[in-house]
Write a protein that holds these residues in place. Structure first.
Motif, PDB file in Angstrom:
ATOM      1  N   LEU B  24       0.676  -1.289   0.388  1.00  0.00           N
ATOM      2  CA  LEU B  24      -0.163  -0.205  -0.005  1.00  0.00           C
ATOM      3  C   LEU B  24       0.790   0.797   0.059  1.00  0.00           C
ATOM      4  CD1 LEU B  24      -2.928  -0.262  -0.266  1.00  0.00           C
ATOM      5  CD2 LEU B  24      -3.306   0.600   2.434  1.00  0.00           C
ATOM      6  N   THR B  25       2.498   1.667   0.468  1.00  0.00           N
ATOM      7  CA  THR B  25       2.898   2.623   1.016  1.00  0.00           C
ATOM      8  C   THR B  25       2.967   2.580  -0.616  1.00  0.00           C
ATOM      9  OG1 THR B  25       3.810   1.729   3.247  1.00  0.00           O
ATOM     10  CG2 THR B  25       5.187   3.037   1.956  1.00  0.00           C
ATOM     11  N   ALA B  26       4.099   2.223  -1.335  1.00  0.00           N
ATOM     12  CA  ALA B  26       4.653   1.491  -2.879  1.00  0.00           C
ATOM     13  C   ALA B  26       3.369   2.057  -3.622  1.00  0.00           C
ATOM     14  CB  ALA B  26       4.680   0.721  -3.070  1.00  0.00           C
ATOM     15  N   LEU B  27       2.259   1.978  -3.725  1.00  0.00           N
ATOM     16  CA  LEU B  27       0.962   1.878  -4.443  1.00  0.00           C
ATOM     17  C   LEU B  27       0.937   3.656  -4.310  1.00  0.00           C
ATOM     18  CD1 LEU B  27      -0.073  -0.249  -6.230  1.00  0.00           C
ATOM     19  CD2 LEU B  27      -2.378   0.471  -5.047  1.00  0.00           C
ATOM     20  N   LEU B  28       0.847   3.703  -2.881  1.00  0.00           N
ATOM     21  CA  LEU B  28       0.248   5.600  -2.293  1.00  0.00           C
ATOM     22  C   LEU B  28       1.490   6.374  -3.020  1.00  0.00           C
ATOM     23  CD1 LEU B  28      -1.518   5.100   0.951  1.00  0.00           C
ATOM     24  CD2 LEU B  28      -2.289   5.974  -1.186  1.00  0.00           C
ATOM     25  N   TRP B  61       3.069  17.524   9.349  1.00  0.00           N
ATOM     26  CA  TRP B  61       2.218  17.011   9.803  1.00  0.00           C
ATOM     27  C   TRP B  61       2.552  15.578  10.647  1.00  0.00           C
ATOM     28  CZ3 TRP B  61      -2.038  16.265   4.723  1.00  0.00           C
ATOM     29  CH2 TRP B  61      -2.119  17.889   5.288  1.00  0.00           C
ATOM     30  N   MET B  62       3.612  14.376  10.194  1.00  0.00           N
ATOM     31  CA  MET B  62       3.708  13.740  10.831  1.00  0.00           C
ATOM     32  C   MET B  62       4.942  14.757  11.474  1.00  0.00           C
ATOM     33  SD  MET B  62       2.237  11.151   8.621  1.00  0.00           S
ATOM     34  CE  MET B  62       3.300   9.407   9.947  1.00  0.00           C
ATOM     35  N   GLY B  63       5.883  14.904  11.740  1.00  0.00           N
ATOM     36  CA  GLY B  63       6.629  15.053  12.398  1.00  0.00           C
ATOM     37  C   GLY B  63       5.723  15.658  14.105  1.00  0.00           C
ATOM     38  N   LEU B  64       4.695  16.365  13.718  1.00  0.00           N
ATOM     39  CA  LEU B  64       2.927  16.361  14.761  1.00  0.00           C
ATOM     40  C   LEU B  64       2.830  15.636  15.603  1.00  0.00           C
ATOM     41  CD1 LEU B  64       2.980  18.740  16.490  1.00  0.00           C
ATOM     42  CD2 LEU B  64       1.177  19.683  14.886  1.00  0.00           C
ATOM     43  N   PHE B  65       1.528  14.639  14.040  1.00  0.00           N
ATOM     44  CA  PHE B  65       1.304  12.984  14.443  1.00  0.00           C
ATOM     45  C   PHE B  65       2.081  12.510  15.242  1.00  0.00           C
ATOM     46  CE2 PHE B  65       0.138   9.268  13.068  1.00  0.00           C
ATOM     47  CZ  PHE B  65      -1.127   9.152  13.307  1.00  0.00           C
ATOM     48  N   ALA B  97      11.485  12.170  14.800  1.00  0.00           N
ATOM     49  CA  ALA B  97      12.835  13.355  14.185  1.00  0.00           C
ATOM     50  C   ALA B  97      12.768  13.690  12.915  1.00  0.00           C
ATOM     51  CB  ALA B  97      13.751  12.955  15.619  1.00  0.00           C
ATOM     52  N   MET B  98      13.098  12.358  11.937  1.00  0.00           N
ATOM     53  CA  MET B  98      13.431  11.966  10.757  1.00  0.00           C
ATOM     54  C   MET B  98      12.330  13.166   9.491  1.00  0.00           C
ATOM     55  SD  MET B  98      15.138  12.182   8.023  1.00  0.00           S
ATOM     56  CE  MET B  98      16.996  10.150   8.223  1.00  0.00           C
ATOM     57  N   PHE B  99      11.419  12.854  10.140  1.00  0.00           N
ATOM     58  CA  PHE B  99      10.259  13.859   9.966  1.00  0.00           C
ATOM     59  C   PHE B  99      10.381  14.892  10.445  1.00  0.00           C
ATOM     60  CE2 PHE B  99       7.527   9.649   9.710  1.00  0.00           C
ATOM     61  CZ  PHE B  99       7.068   9.395   8.352  1.00  0.00           C
ATOM     62  N   CYS B 100      10.429  15.725  10.757  1.00  0.00           N
ATOM     63  CA  CYS B 100      11.075  16.896  11.682  1.00  0.00           C
ATOM     64  C   CYS B 100      11.348  17.773  10.362  1.00  0.00           C
ATOM     65  CB  CYS B 100      11.128  16.898  12.990  1.00  0.00           C
ATOM     66  SG  CYS B 100      10.434  17.290  13.971  1.00  0.00           S
ATOM     67  N   PHE B 101      13.250  16.284  11.148  1.00  0.00           N
ATOM     68  CA  PHE B 101      13.823  17.034   9.894  1.00  0.00           C
ATOM     69  C   PHE B 101      13.870  17.284   8.500  1.00  0.00           C
ATOM     70  CE2 PHE B 101      17.539  15.711   7.402  1.00  0.00           C
ATOM     71  CZ  PHE B 101      18.609  16.830   7.889  1.00  0.00           C
ATOM     72  N   LEU B 206      -0.756  10.440   2.818  1.00  0.00           N
ATOM     73  CA  LEU B 206      -1.362   8.997   3.672  1.00  0.00           C
ATOM     74  C   LEU B 206      -0.088   8.186   3.102  1.00  0.00           C
ATOM     75  CD1 LEU B 206      -4.870   7.815   1.994  1.00  0.00           C
ATOM     76  CD2 LEU B 206      -4.338   8.401   4.745  1.00  0.00           C
ATOM     77  N   ALA B 207       0.971   8.352   2.119  1.00  0.00           N
ATOM     78  CA  ALA B 207       1.982   7.759   1.639  1.00  0.00           C
ATOM     79  C   ALA B 207       2.935   7.810   2.959  1.00  0.00           C
ATOM     80  CB  ALA B 207       2.034   7.882   0.852  1.00  0.00           C
ATOM     81  N   TYR B 208       2.899   8.824   3.854  1.00  0.00           N
ATOM     82  CA  TYR B 208       3.505   9.706   4.873  1.00  0.00           C
ATOM     83  C   TYR B 208       2.994   8.107   5.659  1.00  0.00           C
ATOM     84  CZ  TYR B 208       7.416  12.205   2.634  1.00  0.00           C
ATOM     85  OH  TYR B 208       8.344  12.876   1.789  1.00  0.00           O
ATOM     86  N   THR B 209       2.157   8.421   6.171  1.00  0.00           N
ATOM     87  CA  THR B 209       1.380   7.870   7.027  1.00  0.00           C
ATOM     88  C   THR B 209       1.967   6.335   7.190  1.00  0.00           C
ATOM     89  OG1 THR B 209       0.007   9.519   7.155  1.00  0.00           O
ATOM     90  CG2 THR B 209      -0.388   7.433   8.303  1.00  0.00           C
ATOM     91  N   PHE B 210       1.385   5.907   6.387  1.00  0.00           N
ATOM     92  CA  PHE B 210       1.596   3.900   5.608  1.00  0.00           C
ATOM     93  C   PHE B 210       3.241   3.741   5.582  1.00  0.00           C
ATOM     94  CE2 PHE B 210      -2.509   4.481   5.016  1.00  0.00           C
ATOM     95  CZ  PHE B 210      -2.881   2.771   5.270  1.00  0.00           C
ATOM     96  N   LEU B 211       4.195   4.911   4.956  1.00  0.00           N
ATOM     97  CA  LEU B 211       5.224   4.482   5.687  1.00  0.00           C
ATOM     98  C   LEU B 211       6.042   4.569   7.013  1.00  0.00           C
ATOM     99  CD1 LEU B 211       8.563   4.530   3.725  1.00  0.00           C
ATOM    100  CD2 LEU B 211       8.568   6.668   3.926  1.00  0.00           C
ATOM    101  N   PHE B 212       5.869   5.499   7.516  1.00  0.00           N
ATOM    102  CA  PHE B 212       5.315   5.407   9.397  1.00  0.00           C
ATOM    103  C   PHE B 212       5.317   4.504   9.525  1.00  0.00           C
ATOM    104  CE2 PHE B 212       3.468   5.942  13.169  1.00  0.00           C
ATOM    105  CZ  PHE B 212       5.023   6.146  14.142  1.00  0.00           C
ATOM    106  N   LEU B 213       3.926   3.555   9.521  1.00  0.00           N
ATOM    107  CA  LEU B 213       3.388   2.413   9.686  1.00  0.00           C
ATOM    108  C   LEU B 213       4.054   1.348   9.807  1.00  0.00           C
ATOM    109  CD1 LEU B 213       1.026   1.405  11.246  1.00  0.00           C
ATOM    110  CD2 LEU B 213      -0.114   0.863   9.521  1.00  0.00           C
ATOM    111  N   ALA B 214       4.466   1.140   8.612  1.00  0.00           N
ATOM    112  CA  ALA B 214       5.077   0.149   7.744  1.00  0.00           C
ATOM    113  C   ALA B 214       7.089   0.232   9.405  1.00  0.00           C
ATOM    114  CB  ALA B 214       5.635   0.422   6.433  1.00  0.00           C
ATOM    115  N   LEU B 215       7.425   0.962   9.144  1.00  0.00           N
ATOM    116  CA  LEU B 215       8.429   1.123   9.831  1.00  0.00           C
ATOM    117  C   LEU B 215       8.700   1.035  11.020  1.00  0.00           C
ATOM    118  CD1 LEU B 215       9.943   4.291   7.696  1.00  0.00           C
ATOM    119  CD2 LEU B 215      10.934   1.786   7.456  1.00  0.00           C
ATOM    120  N   HIS B 216       7.352   1.515  11.819  1.00  0.00           N
ATOM    121  CA  HIS B 216       7.255   1.482  13.028  1.00  0.00           C
ATOM    122  C   HIS B 216       7.228   0.150  13.550  1.00  0.00           C
ATOM    123  CE1 HIS B 216       4.591   3.002  16.708  1.00  0.00           C
ATOM    124  NE2 HIS B 216       6.507   2.851  16.999  1.00  0.00           N
TER     125      HIS B 216
END
Lengths: 222, 240, 45
Positions: B24-28, B61-65, B97-101, B206-216
């Motif tokens: 899903l991440t790759a698709l998004l 957004w992801m940095g804050l979320f 921290a990476m998203f923030c950077f 959404l792509a960033y969110t799913f990438l975060f989910l996968a890596l997390h």
């Protein structure tokens, strides 16, 4: 309860007086900053006057920060803190009393001494009262947050740098409203809103800092 | 409560979900990047530089979320003593921290053609910067304390104090910024987001969110393995 | 295409940096996971 709080406060104040170090070293630090500033930005009096209130706030903030790791260190190492957790007093109240002791012996004297020292940076004499007022209002918050930093790093041997990293972000609001009160005095606006918000930040820290610090100290003492 | 915190159940679930999350991440990302770089028109005011928005805004957004999520995990850990929650908070921090950077760096790159300078002390960039400092402090606590149980307890406190601090910093930085308003600052209000741009932005978010989910999930799996390993090794030493 | 007029260099830099950053942290996490999983398997044997 009131009695034991007073006894504890008195003990801390006396200890600080006999041992020295805290206030003296912090004051020396502010003086050192006072010398380094004109050396680094040049002795231009107009520029220094513009920078003076902010720089005095910054040096006060850093000086208080440097005393943070001493706040609980000794009592933690010699076991007094262990005894205090077993006292009849709620531990949060013990921690709050220690913060007040730090405020009375370090932050408050510094906040009173620092503004006149700003005259060396060509600080406008007219802004002295408001600088005193804003530093007075903010100094308790500085002590509380520094104490929080001291509490979360109390058992660590190399906690100094970590304290700065943890507490600097918490100091941002205090610094902003402390400085904005003084700069607003120079402009057409009233400094009262800034001062009120500064007091509000102090009140929030008054609740959060003792709770969080007590939790951290308990974790270290277990 | 401890029984529900079973890492085995979590691992089973994570391993089952992970391949789908990756796909899903790759698709998004494929759809989002196509939208961001190809199909959406360049902005009337900003030209092609507007395309930086599609990676800058989701990162911010992801940095804050992620910080709020981390504080949520810390609160759960504090209330329910849920060991998995500590691991979740710990592994979320470097990602946040990476998203923030990335938000700061792309904001700076965006600023050069827009403001003519690499860095402007604009309210949003400044609060983002403070947020990154909060992440760094949190990560530093985990690194500084050797005993993992103690580190978890202290880190919870740091995360929760930080999440109280965020709105206060946001408010005070906004105040400070209006006080020293620079003359020509570009604002988002100047160029309203067109619907044709909005869909690409949302897909990228959404792509960033799913990438975060996968890596997390991978990071938590790794953390659980590391804990088990430490436990086995200390048992071995104890048995000798 | 006139690159400078379109600020294409900045767009490229921003996308490139984001890509490098995300791939770097992803690789780090995935390799760490592999390493831990392998060490755990060996320890159990």
């Amino acid at each position: 309860m009131w009695q034991s709080c007073k006894a504890l406060l008195w003990r801390d104040v006396q200890l600080a007086q006999r041992q020295g170090g805290g206030l003296g070293a912090a004051l020396a630090f502010i003086l050192a900053v006072l010398v380094l500033v004109p050396i680094s930005v040049g002795p231009d009096l107009a520029l220094l006057q513009r920078l003076a209130p902010g720089l005095m706030w910054l040096s006060l903030l850093l000086a208080v920060l440097l005393t943070a790791d001493r706040m609980f260190q000794q009592d933690f190492e010699d076991g007094s803190l262990d005894l205090m957790t077993m006292a009849a007093l709620p531990f949060e109240l013990v921690v709050l009393t220690k913060f007040l002791g730090h405020w009375l012996t370090v932050s408050l004297p510094l906040a009173l001494i620092a503004p006149p020292l700003g005259l060396m940076l060509n600080l406008d004499v007219a802004s002295l009262p408001i600088l005193w007022l804003s530093m007075f209002a903010g100094s308790l918050a500085l002590s509380l947050l520094a104490g929080l930093g001291g509490a979360v790093t109390v058992g660590l041997r190399r906690g100094g740098l970590l304290v700065s990293l943890l507490i600097m972000p918490l100091y941002v609001p205090v610094l902003i409203f402390g400085v904005s009160a003084t700069t607003m005095m120079m402009g057409p606006q009233s400094p009262v809103p800034s001062l009120l918000i500064l007091v509000a930040i102090t009140l929030v820290s008054l609740v959060v800092a003792p709770l969080a610090s007590a939790a951290a100290l308990r974790a270290y003492l277990q | 409560m401890q029984k529900f915190a079973n890492p085995v159940v979590f691992l089973k679930l994570a391993n089952a979900v992970l391949p789908w999350v990756w796909v899903l991440t790759a698709l998004l990302f494929a759809i989002g990047l196509y939208g961001a770089l190809v199909s959406t028109p360049p902005d009337a005011v900003q030209g092609e530089a507007m395309r930086i928005m599609y990676i800058h805004v989701p990162a911010a957004w992801m940095g804050l979320f992620v910080y709020v999520l981390m504080a949520g995990f810390s609160a759960v850990a504090l209330v329910y003593r849920h060991p998995l929650a500590d691991a979740a908070a710990k592994t979320a921090a470097p990602l946040g921290a990476m998203f923030c950077f990335l938000a700061l760096a792309t904001g700076s790159i965006w600023g050069k053609p827009m403001w003519g300078t690499w860095w402007v002390w604009d309210a949003r960039l400044t609060s983002m910067f403070v947020l990154m400092l909060l992440y760094m402090g949190y990560v530093a606590v985990w690194n500084a304390i050797d005993d993992p149980h103690l580190a978890a307890k202290i880190a919870r406190i740091i995360a929760l104090v930080g999440v109280i601090n965020i709105p206060i910093v946001k408010f005070s930085v906004d105040w400070w910024n209006t006080l020293h308003q620079p003359a020509s600052v570009f604002t988002m209000k100047g160029s309203k987001i067109d619907p044709s741009m909005l869909w690409a932005l949302l897909v990228m978010a959404l792509a960033y969110t799913f990438l975060f989910l996968a890596l997390h999930l991978v990071s938590m799996r790794s953390e659980i393995a590391a804990r088990k390993l430490r436990q086995l090794r200390s048992n071995e030493i104890g048995a000798r | 295409m006139d690159w400078a007029a379109h600020n294409a260099g900045y767009v490229l830099a921003a996308y490139g940096l984001s890509c490098v950053g995300l791939v770097a942290i992803a690789l780090f996490i995935i390799l760490q996971d592999r390493k831990n999983a392998k060490a755990l398997r060996q320890q159990k044997d």
